[in-house]
Design a protein around this motif. Structure first.
Motif, PDB file in Angstrom:
ATOM      1  N   GLY A   1       0.808  -1.206   0.000  1.00 40.44           N
ATOM      2  CA  GLY A   1       0.000   0.000   0.000  1.00 40.44           C
ATOM      3  C   GLY A   1       0.842   1.256   0.000  1.00 40.44           C
ATOM      4  N   THR A   2       0.215   2.337  -0.370  1.00 40.49           N
ATOM      5  CA  THR A   2       0.857   3.646  -0.360  1.00 40.49           C
ATOM      6  C   THR A   2      -0.189   4.697  -0.014  1.00 40.49           C
ATOM      7  N   HIS A   3       0.274   5.797   0.522  1.00 39.03           N
ATOM      8  CA  HIS A   3      -0.612   6.918   0.819  1.00 39.03           C
ATOM      9  C   HIS A   3      -0.644   7.843  -0.390  1.00 39.03           C
ATOM     10  N   THR A   4      -1.799   8.432  -0.656  1.00 36.49           N
ATOM     11  CA  THR A   4      -1.910   9.365  -1.771  1.00 36.49           C
ATOM     12  C   THR A   4      -1.479  10.754  -1.323  1.00 36.49           C
ATOM     13  N   ARG A   5      -0.995  11.535  -2.253  1.00 38.83           N
ATOM     14  CA  ARG A   5      -0.605  12.914  -1.968  1.00 38.83           C
ATOM     15  C   ARG A   5      -1.726  13.835  -2.425  1.00 38.83           C
ATOM     16  N   SER A   6      -2.646  14.067  -1.556  1.00 40.28           N
ATOM     17  CA  SER A   6      -3.757  14.968  -1.865  1.00 40.28           C
ATOM     18  C   SER A   6      -4.322  15.493  -0.553  1.00 40.28           C
ATOM     19  N   LYS A   7      -5.289  16.353  -0.662  1.00 38.92           N
ATOM     20  CA  LYS A   7      -5.896  16.881   0.565  1.00 38.92           C
ATOM     21  C   LYS A   7      -6.754  15.824   1.262  1.00 38.92           C
ATOM     22  N   TYR A   8      -7.045  14.731   0.556  1.00 36.65           N
ATOM     23  CA  TYR A   8      -7.810  13.638   1.143  1.00 36.65           C
ATOM     24  C   TYR A   8      -6.843  12.591   1.691  1.00 36.65           C
ATOM     25  N   ARG A   9      -7.108  12.087   2.851  1.00 40.94           N
ATOM     26  CA  ARG A   9      -6.231  11.087   3.473  1.00 40.94           C
ATOM     27  C   ARG A   9      -6.678   9.702   3.012  1.00 40.94           C
ATOM     28  N   MET A  10      -6.054   9.210   1.937  1.00 41.88           N
ATOM     29  CA  MET A  10      -6.434   7.923   1.374  1.00 41.88           C
ATOM     30  C   MET A  10      -5.220   7.023   1.232  1.00 41.88           C
ATOM     31  N   GLN A  11      -5.480   5.736   1.127  1.00 41.77           N
ATOM     32  CA  GLN A  11      -4.440   4.738   0.863  1.00 41.77           C
ATOM     33  C   GLN A  11      -4.846   3.927  -0.353  1.00 41.77           C
ATOM     34  N   LEU A  12      -3.874   3.574  -1.153  1.00 44.34           N
ATOM     35  CA  LEU A  12      -4.079   2.697  -2.297  1.00 44.34           C
ATOM     36  C   LEU A  12      -3.429   1.364  -1.952  1.00 44.34           C
ATOM     37  N   LEU A  13      -4.219   0.295  -1.950  1.00 43.81           N
ATOM     38  CA  LEU A  13      -3.723  -1.040  -1.613  1.00 43.81           C
ATOM     39  C   LEU A  13      -3.853  -1.961  -2.816  1.00 43.81           C
ATOM     40  N   ILE A  14      -2.919  -2.903  -2.939  1.00 43.51           N
ATOM     41  CA  ILE A  14      -2.985  -3.904  -4.001  1.00 43.51           C
ATOM     42  C   ILE A  14      -2.584  -5.262  -3.423  1.00 43.51           C
ATOM     43  N   ALA A  15      -3.261  -6.297  -3.870  1.00 45.22           N
ATOM     44  CA  ALA A  15      -2.936  -7.673  -3.482  1.00 45.22           C
ATOM     45  C   ALA A  15      -2.464  -8.402  -4.737  1.00 45.22           C
ATOM     46  N   CYS A  16      -1.342  -9.115  -4.624  1.00 41.95           N
ATOM     47  CA  CYS A  16      -0.761  -9.832  -5.764  1.00 41.95           C
ATOM     48  C   CYS A  16      -0.392 -11.251  -5.370  1.00 41.95           C
ATOM     49  N   GLY A  17      -0.404 -12.123  -6.357  1.00 41.83           N
ATOM     50  CA  GLY A  17       0.048 -13.490  -6.177  1.00 41.83           C
ATOM     51  C   GLY A  17       1.126 -13.798  -7.203  1.00 41.83           C
ATOM     52  N   ILE A  18       1.665 -15.016  -7.168  1.00 43.19           N
ATOM     53  CA  ILE A  18       2.708 -15.438  -8.104  1.00 43.19           C
ATOM     54  C   ILE A  18       2.213 -16.683  -8.837  1.00 43.19           C
ATOM     55  N   ASP A  19       2.310 -16.643 -10.178  1.00 38.19           N
ATOM     56  CA  ASP A  19       1.851 -17.793 -10.968  1.00 38.19           C
ATOM     57  C   ASP A  19       2.995 -18.782 -11.193  1.00 38.19           C
ATOM     58  N   ALA A  20       2.738 -19.820 -11.975  1.00 37.45           N
ATOM     59  CA  ALA A  20       3.721 -20.886 -12.218  1.00 37.45           C
ATOM     60  C   ALA A  20       4.934 -20.406 -12.993  1.00 37.45           C
ATOM     61  N   ASN A  21       4.837 -19.280 -13.698  1.00 35.93           N
ATOM     62  CA  ASN A  21       5.957 -18.735 -14.467  1.00 35.93           C
ATOM     63  C   ASN A  21       6.710 -17.652 -13.688  1.00 35.93           C
ATOM     64  N   ASN A  22       6.477 -17.577 -12.387  1.00 35.02           N
ATOM     65  CA  ASN A  22       7.092 -16.563 -11.516  1.00 35.02           C
ATOM     66  C   ASN A  22       6.688 -15.139 -11.881  1.00 35.02           C
ATOM     67  N   ASN A  23       5.529 -14.963 -12.477  1.00 38.96           N
ATOM     68  CA  ASN A  23       5.014 -13.643 -12.804  1.00 38.96           C
ATOM     69  C   ASN A  23       4.061 -13.177 -11.706  1.00 38.96           C
ATOM     70  N   GLY A  24       4.091 -11.878 -11.432  1.00 44.88           N
ATOM     71  CA  GLY A  24       3.149 -11.313 -10.484  1.00 44.88           C
ATOM     72  C   GLY A  24       1.777 -11.176 -11.120  1.00 44.88           C
ATOM     73  N   VAL A  25       0.732 -11.545 -10.376  1.00 42.54           N
ATOM     74  CA  VAL A  25      -0.637 -11.458 -10.865  1.00 42.54           C
ATOM     75  C   VAL A  25      -1.441 -10.596  -9.903  1.00 42.54           C
ATOM     76  N   PRO A  26      -1.953  -9.434 -10.370  1.00 34.89           N
ATOM     77  CA  PRO A  26      -2.755  -8.602  -9.482  1.00 34.89           C
ATOM     78  C   PRO A  26      -4.082  -9.291  -9.154  1.00 34.89           C
ATOM     79  N   LEU A  27      -4.478  -9.243  -7.901  1.00 34.84           N
ATOM     80  CA  LEU A  27      -5.727  -9.889  -7.488  1.00 34.84           C
ATOM     81  C   LEU A  27      -6.806  -8.871  -7.162  1.00 34.84           C
ATOM     82  N   ALA A  28      -6.456  -7.834  -6.465  1.00 32.95           N
ATOM     83  CA  ALA A  28      -7.451  -6.823  -6.077  1.00 32.95           C
ATOM     84  C   ALA A  28      -6.756  -5.524  -5.776  1.00 32.95           C
TER      85      ALA A  28
END
Length: 74
Positions: A47-74
């Motif tokens: 996750g990371t915090h956004t740089r704005s007047k609003y206090r928000m966080q951006l989160l991402i969930a990732c997994g790893i497939d059989a080819n060692n590639n990252g796969v975004p989940l949510a």
């Protein structure tokens, strides 16, 4: 509504405050839902915090497939 109409497996959830103000949103494309069943038993969340007047966080969930590639989940 259009996000769900594009693919019936797409998932989205919107959270509003009691006053109707935006609080959070969650998106998970249907293709990521199907891929999750075939990933390694490892999920990373970052996750990371956004740089704005609003206090928000951006989160991402990732997994790893059989080819060692990252796969975004949510």
């Amino acid at each position: 509504a259009q996000y769900k109409a594009t693919d019936r497996f797409n998932y989205a959830q919107l959270k509003l405050s009691e006053r109707g103000n935006f609080e959070a949103v969650f998106f998970c494309p249907g293709s990521c839902i199907h891929a999750a069943a075939r990933l390694r038993k490892f999920i990373a969340v970052d996750g990371t915090h956004t740089r704005s007047k609003y206090r928000m966080q951006l989160l991402i969930a990732c997994g790893i497939d059989a080819n060692n590639n990252g796969v975004p989940l949510a």
